[in-house]
Design a protein around this motif. Structure first.
Motif, PDB file in Angstrom:
ATOM      1  N   LEU A 102     -17.159   5.946  -8.553  1.00 52.30           N
ATOM      2  CA  LEU A 102     -16.926   4.662  -8.878  1.00 52.30           C
ATOM      3  C   LEU A 102     -17.415   3.538  -7.927  1.00 52.30           C
ATOM      4  O   LEU A 102     -17.393   3.949  -6.807  1.00 52.30           O
ATOM      5  CB  LEU A 102     -15.554   4.211  -9.686  1.00 52.30           C
ATOM      6  CG  LEU A 102     -14.562   4.049  -8.698  1.00 52.30           C
ATOM      7  CD1 LEU A 102     -13.497   3.338  -9.388  1.00 52.30           C
ATOM      8  CD2 LEU A 102     -13.932   5.436  -8.297  1.00 52.30           C
ATOM      9  N   THR A 105     -24.926  11.692 -11.484  1.00 57.22           N
ATOM     10  CA  THR A 105     -24.454  11.083 -10.251  1.00 57.22           C
ATOM     11  C   THR A 105     -25.398  10.586  -9.284  1.00 57.22           C
ATOM     12  O   THR A 105     -25.251   9.684  -8.579  1.00 57.22           O
ATOM     13  CB  THR A 105     -23.321  12.057  -9.824  1.00 57.22           C
ATOM     14  OG1 THR A 105     -22.221  12.516 -10.771  1.00 57.22           O
ATOM     15  CG2 THR A 105     -22.808  11.498  -8.407  1.00 57.22           C
ATOM     16  N   LEU A 140     -26.542   2.224  -7.354  1.00 60.31           N
ATOM     17  CA  LEU A 140     -25.323   1.514  -6.722  1.00 60.31           C
ATOM     18  C   LEU A 140     -25.723   1.214  -5.292  1.00 60.31           C
ATOM     19  O   LEU A 140     -25.303   0.066  -4.781  1.00 60.31           O
ATOM     20  CB  LEU A 140     -24.056   2.454  -6.585  1.00 60.31           C
ATOM     21  CG  LEU A 140     -23.410   2.848  -7.922  1.00 60.31           C
ATOM     22  CD1 LEU A 140     -22.176   3.636  -7.631  1.00 60.31           C
ATOM     23  CD2 LEU A 140     -23.116   1.421  -8.509  1.00 60.31           C
ATOM     24  N   GLU A 188     -17.317  -1.498 -11.492  1.00 61.11           N
ATOM     25  CA  GLU A 188     -18.115  -0.332 -12.213  1.00 61.11           C
ATOM     26  C   GLU A 188     -17.111   0.533 -12.884  1.00 61.11           C
ATOM     27  O   GLU A 188     -16.010   0.838 -12.530  1.00 61.11           O
ATOM     28  CB  GLU A 188     -19.112   0.452 -11.124  1.00 61.11           C
ATOM     29  CG  GLU A 188     -20.149  -0.761 -10.594  1.00 61.11           C
ATOM     30  CD  GLU A 188     -21.265  -0.975 -11.246  1.00 61.11           C
ATOM     31  OE1 GLU A 188     -21.310  -0.325 -12.366  1.00 61.11           O
ATOM     32  OE2 GLU A 188     -21.808  -1.894 -11.104  1.00 61.11           O
ATOM     33  N   SER A 189     -17.780   1.151 -13.972  1.00 59.94           N
ATOM     34  CA  SER A 189     -17.021   2.165 -14.540  1.00 59.94           C
ATOM     35  C   SER A 189     -16.971   3.456 -13.903  1.00 59.94           C
ATOM     36  O   SER A 189     -17.704   3.718 -13.234  1.00 59.94           O
ATOM     37  CB  SER A 189     -17.320   2.390 -16.005  1.00 59.94           C
ATOM     38  OG  SER A 189     -18.841   2.569 -15.953  1.00 59.94           O
ATOM     39  N   VAL A 190     -15.867   4.348 -14.289  1.00 60.64           N
ATOM     40  CA  VAL A 190     -15.897   5.858 -13.617  1.00 60.64           C
ATOM     41  C   VAL A 190     -16.720   6.699 -14.580  1.00 60.64           C
ATOM     42  O   VAL A 190     -16.735   6.647 -15.536  1.00 60.64           O
ATOM     43  CB  VAL A 190     -14.365   6.169 -13.733  1.00 60.64           C
ATOM     44  CG1 VAL A 190     -14.337   7.647 -13.135  1.00 60.64           C
ATOM     45  CG2 VAL A 190     -13.583   5.128 -13.081  1.00 60.64           C
ATOM     46  N   SER A 191     -17.344   7.664 -13.777  1.00 60.35           N
ATOM     47  CA  SER A 191     -18.107   8.624 -14.374  1.00 60.35           C
ATOM     48  C   SER A 191     -17.679   9.870 -13.375  1.00 60.35           C
ATOM     49  O   SER A 191     -17.563   9.958 -12.306  1.00 60.35           O
ATOM     50  CB  SER A 191     -19.708   8.463 -14.014  1.00 60.35           C
ATOM     51  OG  SER A 191     -20.082   8.072 -12.785  1.00 60.35           O
ATOM     52  N   LYS A 206     -23.439  -1.764  -3.327  1.00 59.27           N
ATOM     53  CA  LYS A 206     -22.062  -1.750  -3.751  1.00 59.27           C
ATOM     54  C   LYS A 206     -21.428  -0.521  -2.734  1.00 59.27           C
ATOM     55  O   LYS A 206     -22.044   0.330  -2.184  1.00 59.27           O
ATOM     56  CB  LYS A 206     -21.838  -0.997  -5.214  1.00 59.27           C
ATOM     57  CG  LYS A 206     -22.392  -1.875  -6.233  1.00 59.27           C
ATOM     58  CD  LYS A 206     -21.302  -2.836  -6.866  1.00 59.27           C
ATOM     59  CE  LYS A 206     -21.963  -3.620  -8.054  1.00 59.27           C
ATOM     60  NZ  LYS A 206     -20.746  -4.338  -8.806  1.00 59.27           N
ATOM     61  N   CYS A 229     -18.431  13.386 -11.746  1.00 56.88           N
ATOM     62  CA  CYS A 229     -19.445  13.991 -10.825  1.00 56.88           C
ATOM     63  C   CYS A 229     -19.353  15.356 -10.842  1.00 56.88           C
ATOM     64  O   CYS A 229     -20.433  16.004 -11.392  1.00 56.88           O
ATOM     65  CB  CYS A 229     -19.113  13.307  -9.472  1.00 56.88           C
ATOM     66  SG  CYS A 229     -20.505  14.196  -8.174  1.00 56.88           S
ATOM     67  N   LEU A 264     -14.767  12.149  -9.128  1.00 56.39           N
ATOM     68  CA  LEU A 264     -15.076  10.680  -9.978  1.00 56.39           C
ATOM     69  C   LEU A 264     -15.943   9.916  -9.105  1.00 56.39           C
ATOM     70  O   LEU A 264     -15.266   9.317  -8.154  1.00 56.39           O
ATOM     71  CB  LEU A 264     -13.760  10.270 -10.536  1.00 56.39           C
ATOM     72  CG  LEU A 264     -12.980  11.169 -11.589  1.00 56.39           C
ATOM     73  CD1 LEU A 264     -11.724  10.623 -11.686  1.00 56.39           C
ATOM     74  CD2 LEU A 264     -13.680  11.648 -12.856  1.00 56.39           C
ATOM     75  N   ARG A 294     -26.938   7.543 -10.433  1.00 60.93           N
ATOM     76  CA  ARG A 294     -26.335   6.313 -10.463  1.00 60.93           C
ATOM     77  C   ARG A 294     -25.967   5.956  -9.033  1.00 60.93           C
ATOM     78  O   ARG A 294     -25.652   4.906  -8.696  1.00 60.93           O
ATOM     79  CB  ARG A 294     -24.917   6.764 -11.104  1.00 60.93           C
ATOM     80  CG  ARG A 294     -24.010   5.563 -11.322  1.00 60.93           C
ATOM     81  CD  ARG A 294     -22.738   5.654 -12.122  1.00 60.93           C
ATOM     82  NE  ARG A 294     -22.079   4.475 -12.389  1.00 60.93           N
ATOM     83  CZ  ARG A 294     -20.767   4.531 -12.435  1.00 60.93           C
ATOM     84  NH1 ARG A 294     -20.245   5.601 -12.296  1.00 60.93           N
ATOM     85  NH2 ARG A 294     -20.119   3.243 -12.369  1.00 60.93           N
TER      86      ARG A 294
END
Length: 237
Positions: free
Chosen positions: A183, A110, A117, A187-190, A122, A192, A181, A113
């Motif tokens: 995002l 996380t 971002l 963007e796609s969800v990941s 973003k 955390c 989560l 990422r």
């Protein structure tokens, strides 16, 4: 016939390339957690961990749960399913590792990422969600507690010809789940952070404590720049 044969070969070749690409990406994604496991576990168990993740990704879907014996068959072949089941059991029961390794891995991913971002400019969102895992037929699993059954809610909605649904909520044995989560737009969800918890027994927890610990970790290790999104259910907490 010749043309159809070539088309089938092209399809098979395309699927094979896609499979190799997905396995390569999974290898890259899991490299960090596999290094952590390598330091505490036998290499065979680390390999079992990787095989288990692949088997779950390939075979898990909403209507079907996966039994341990089924997973054993997927990682070792169904002729050697008992051996595969034993390997998975040895991995899960090993006292040399804990879920902390997985939690740290997810949080580390996380943070990486987040940095990416931020560079892209973003707007970063952190979604808070909670649910429950219903184990309606279970009685003796460790840590089971009472959870409201969403499935029972769906099954007892008023339908034509059936006008007497239960007057009270229906609860079954299960576990609570809380997750954050990450995002951003486009963007796609990941994942955390994620926690399974119970309101009974030795591992009894309170939802607000789980939420506070997650929020505290985010505040200390990530800081500002994230917009938290919570549904109405969190207002009371």
């Amino acid at each position: 016939m010749h043309k159809a044969f070539l088309q089938n070969n092209d399809i098979k070749s395309s699927k094979s390339r896609l499979s190799l690409l997905l396995l390569h990406k999974l290898d890259l994604y899991l490299s960090e957690v596999q290094l952590s496991l390598d330091s505490v576990l036998d290499k065979r168990l680390v390999r079992t961990f990787y095989d288990l993740i692949v088997a779950i990704l390939l075979n898990r879907h909403n209507p079907m749960g996966l039994l341990l014996s089924e997973l054993g068959g997927y990682i070792c072949g169904f002729a050697h399913a008992p051996a595969g089941t034993k390997r998975i059991s040895n991995l899960l029961r090993s006292k040399k590792w804990t879920s902390t390794i997985i939690n740290n891995f997810l949080f580390s991913q996380t943070r990486k990422r987040l940095a990416s971002l931020v560079k892209q400019g973003k707007r970063i969102l952190m979604l808070w969600d909670d649910s429950r895992l219903e184990k309606a037929e279970s009685w003796f699993l460790e840590g089971l507690c009472s959870v409201e059954s969403s499935k029972a809610k769906r099954l007892t909605r008023i339908k034509k010809g059936y006008y007497s649904p239960p007057s009270k909520r229906i609860c079954v044995p299960g576990y609570h789940w809380t997750c954050t989560l990450l995002l951003a737009l486009g963007e796609s969800v990941s994942v955390c952070q994620m926690s399974w918890w119970t309101t009974r027994g030795k591992y009894k927890e309170y939802g607000r404590n789980i939420m506070f610990r997650m929020l505290e970790k985010l505040q200390k290790q990530v800081g500002k720049g994230i917009l938290h999104v919570l549904d109405r259910g969190y207002a009371n907490e």
